[in-house]
Design a protein around this motif. Structure first.
Motif, PDB file in Angstrom:
ATOM      1  N   HIS A  51      46.954  -5.988 147.393  1.00 35.24           N
ATOM      2  CA  HIS A  51      47.932  -5.095 146.239  1.00 35.24           C
ATOM      3  C   HIS A  51      49.122  -6.114 146.191  1.00 35.24           C
ATOM      4  O   HIS A  51      49.952  -6.074 145.067  1.00 35.24           O
ATOM      5  CB  HIS A  51      47.924  -4.607 147.638  1.00 35.24           C
ATOM      6  N   VAL A  56      53.915  -0.570 147.342  1.00 36.01           N
ATOM      7  CA  VAL A  56      54.038   1.173 148.086  1.00 36.01           C
ATOM      8  C   VAL A  56      52.382   0.884 148.743  1.00 36.01           C
ATOM      9  O   VAL A  56      52.189   0.750 149.976  1.00 36.01           O
ATOM     10  CB  VAL A  56      53.715   2.690 147.527  1.00 36.01           C
ATOM     11  N   ARG A  57      51.311   0.413 147.836  1.00 36.24           N
ATOM     12  CA  ARG A  57      49.647   0.150 148.751  1.00 36.24           C
ATOM     13  C   ARG A  57      49.792  -0.748 150.126  1.00 36.24           C
ATOM     14  O   ARG A  57      49.550  -0.155 150.982  1.00 36.24           O
ATOM     15  CB  ARG A  57      48.658   0.324 147.558  1.00 36.24           C
ATOM     16  N   GLU A 109      56.250  -0.281 136.535  1.00 33.75           N
ATOM     17  CA  GLU A 109      55.319   0.565 137.262  1.00 33.75           C
ATOM     18  C   GLU A 109      54.154   0.567 138.618  1.00 33.75           C
ATOM     19  O   GLU A 109      53.383   0.741 139.389  1.00 33.75           O
ATOM     20  CB  GLU A 109      55.503   1.894 136.429  1.00 33.75           C
ATOM     21  N   THR A 110      53.074  -0.076 137.473  1.00 37.87           N
ATOM     22  CA  THR A 110      51.931  -0.529 138.313  1.00 37.87           C
ATOM     23  C   THR A 110      52.317  -1.617 139.889  1.00 37.87           C
ATOM     24  O   THR A 110      51.841  -1.434 140.422  1.00 37.87           O
ATOM     25  CB  THR A 110      51.094  -1.310 136.943  1.00 37.87           C
ATOM     26  N   GLU A 152      55.409  -1.780 141.732  1.00 35.38           N
ATOM     27  CA  GLU A 152      55.302  -0.387 142.748  1.00 35.38           C
ATOM     28  C   GLU A 152      54.462   0.002 143.103  1.00 35.38           C
ATOM     29  O   GLU A 152      54.287   0.147 144.278  1.00 35.38           O
ATOM     30  CB  GLU A 152      56.594   0.111 142.309  1.00 35.38           C
ATOM     31  N   GLU A 153      53.418   0.417 142.492  1.00 33.19           N
ATOM     32  CA  GLU A 153      52.145   1.614 142.828  1.00 33.19           C
ATOM     33  C   GLU A 153      51.487  -0.056 143.943  1.00 33.19           C
ATOM     34  O   GLU A 153      51.549   0.451 145.447  1.00 33.19           O
ATOM     35  CB  GLU A 153      51.284   1.803 141.756  1.00 33.19           C
ATOM     36  N   HIS A 154      51.944  -1.109 143.630  1.00 34.28           N
ATOM     37  CA  HIS A 154      50.283  -1.935 144.515  1.00 34.28           C
ATOM     38  C   HIS A 154      51.644  -2.008 145.495  1.00 34.28           C
ATOM     39  O   HIS A 154      51.054  -2.851 146.826  1.00 34.28           O
ATOM     40  CB  HIS A 154      50.367  -3.358 144.046  1.00 34.28           C
TER      41      HIS A 154
END
Length: 447
Positions: free
Chosen positions: A363, A384-385, A377-378, A380-382
């Motif tokens: 991630h 955070v995961r 945006e993508t 940040e999502e990775h």
């Protein structure tokens, strides 16, 4: 109660063998015993000593163990030979085939009531399960192995304890894995149980969890102790594994040439032993060394070879971990699309319960690739995961680095307060470098 402890069973066995051989009680007894003693023994009214059983075994033409337990010696020997063959299959061939062999051998060992053979078969089944990524199943096999030898000295149970710790480590439970390994080391060293093979296995196994937790000082100490134990160890596979693990600490200290030399020694040993998985791991770590040294082309070649060898052996979990390392090198070489595709495949095989640290690494790298593609945006999502996975695993060093990446991303997006929170989280994991939050380090062996 075992046959050896039951005088009636032994008595009936002695009588049956005597009659089959056409001997009288007096002929069987002479010259050390009397016919009356043989009569009493055959009726089950006396428990024969080892000395008496050895005399009778010699007169009857059978092995001591066969007379004492009823197990033909050739069956026991054949079982041990097939256990060694299954071990070789696991190391050099098909994991599924090895698991099938171990399952059959376990059933035979249970029927013959051979505790040590049961233990070896369960260890083999556990190792095969871990290599296939079935961590919960593997851990259960190791737990069963511990129970089989529950009354045996601690050194005999070390492979099962180490296997259980490895399963927890690969599942992302770093602190518990370190607890198991440290407590076992402490008990061995404080109790004066100086078994070089057992200690070397434990010290080599604890380096990885220490490194992932950011406990570099303890990892370095474990590496030094492993190196000191290596000349005393009788198992070359353990020495090879030690060299591979020690390379990690040398890399962390910037001693790249020494790390490469350590891996070369490991590869030579594994090649001689034909341990394909471990040899693949040497290529894997050598690729990591090259990547850290900026030799990206060579790193890619080494990691591709490691991945091909692990995939051919169907070592699913190890393949996924090597794939993450390869994806990092591919990204650094400008092959980001291939790297992203590889990482998405990896995430299909890993989860929070199975390879958490490496799932987080996938991630993290996908986040970096997304940032380079101007997709915050993508990214940040990775990030955070990855953060969630690492917090559960307790991988302090990786957490601090990830928080910096996330904080930098948020700051560039103008989200200052959120960025500060990320930085503070990262700093919190930097406050105690080289510790595991598990208290004092285990006692050291008397080297």
């Amino acid at each position: 109660m075992s046959d050896r402890d039951d005088p009636e069973i032994i008595g009936r066995r002695v009588q049956q063998l005597r009659v089959e051989r056409g001997l009288t009680q007096r002929q069987l007894a002479e010259p050390a015993y009397t016919a009356a003693y043989i009569s009493t023994l055959e009726s089950g009214r006396v428990r024969p000593s080892d000395q008496a059983l050895r005399h009778l075994a010699g007169r009857l033409g059978v092995a001591f163990d066969e007379l004492a337990t009823g197990r033909p010696a050739r069956l026991v020997t054949d079982l041990r030979l097939r256990l060694i063959e299954a071990q070789r299959t696991l190391a050099t061939g098909d994991t599924e085939e090895a698991a099938h062999s171990y399952a059959l051998l376990l059933a035979e060992a249970e029927e013959l009531q051979l505790a040590e053979a049961q233990y070896d078969a369960l260890i083999g089944l556990g190792e095969a399960a871990v290599e296939s990524g079935e961590l919960v199943e593997g851990r259960r096999y190791f737990e069963r192995a511990e129970l089989v030898l529950a009354d045996a000295p601690l050194p005999a149970r070390v492979p099962a304890l180490r296997g259980r710790a490895l399963a927890h480590y690969l599942a992302g439970e770093l602190r518990y894995a370190v607890y198991l390994l440290e407590s076992t080391l402490d008990e061995l060293n404080r109790g004066g149980l100086h078994d070089p093979d057992a200690l070397l296995l434990l010290y080599a196994s604890i380096i990885g969890p220490y490194m992932d937790m950011g406990a570099h000082a303890r990892a370095a100490q474990a590496a030094e102790l492993a190196l000191a134990l290596a000349p005393q160890a009788g198992d070359p596979a353990l020495v090879a594994r030690m060299h591979r693990s020690v390379a990690r600490t040398l890399i962390a200290e910037g001693r790249v040439a020494e790390a490469d030399a350590s891996l070369a020694k490991a590869a030579e040993l594994y090649r001689g032993l034909q341990l394909r998985t471990e040899l693949a791991n040497c290529h894997w770590m050598r690729g990591y060394v090259c990547a850290q040294n900026g030799e990206l082309e060579r790193a890619e070649a080494e990691l591709r070879q490691a991945l091909a060898m692990l995939s051919a052996k169907r070592a699913a979990l190890y393949s996924s971990q090597a794939a993450v390392e390869l994806a990092d090198v591919l990204h650094r070489r400008g092959k980001s699309e291939e790297a992203a595709a590889l990482l998405h495949d990896v995430l299909g095989d890993l989860s929070s319960e199975r390879g958490a640290v490496h799932s987080a690494a996938a991630h993290r790298l996908l986040g970096i690739i997304a940032e380079d593609a101007r997709d915050p945006e993508t990214a940040e999502e990775h990030y955070v995961r990855a953060l969630s996975l690492l917090e559960r695993a307790g991988a302090a060093g990786d957490l601090a680095d990830l928080c910096r990446l996330l904080g930098d991303l948020l700051r560039r997006e103008g989200r200052v307060e959120a960025a500060l929170d990320a930085y503070r989280t990262g700093l919190g994991h930097r406050t105690a470098p080289g510790t595991t939050t598990l208290g004092p380090a285990p006692a050291q062996p008397p080297l």
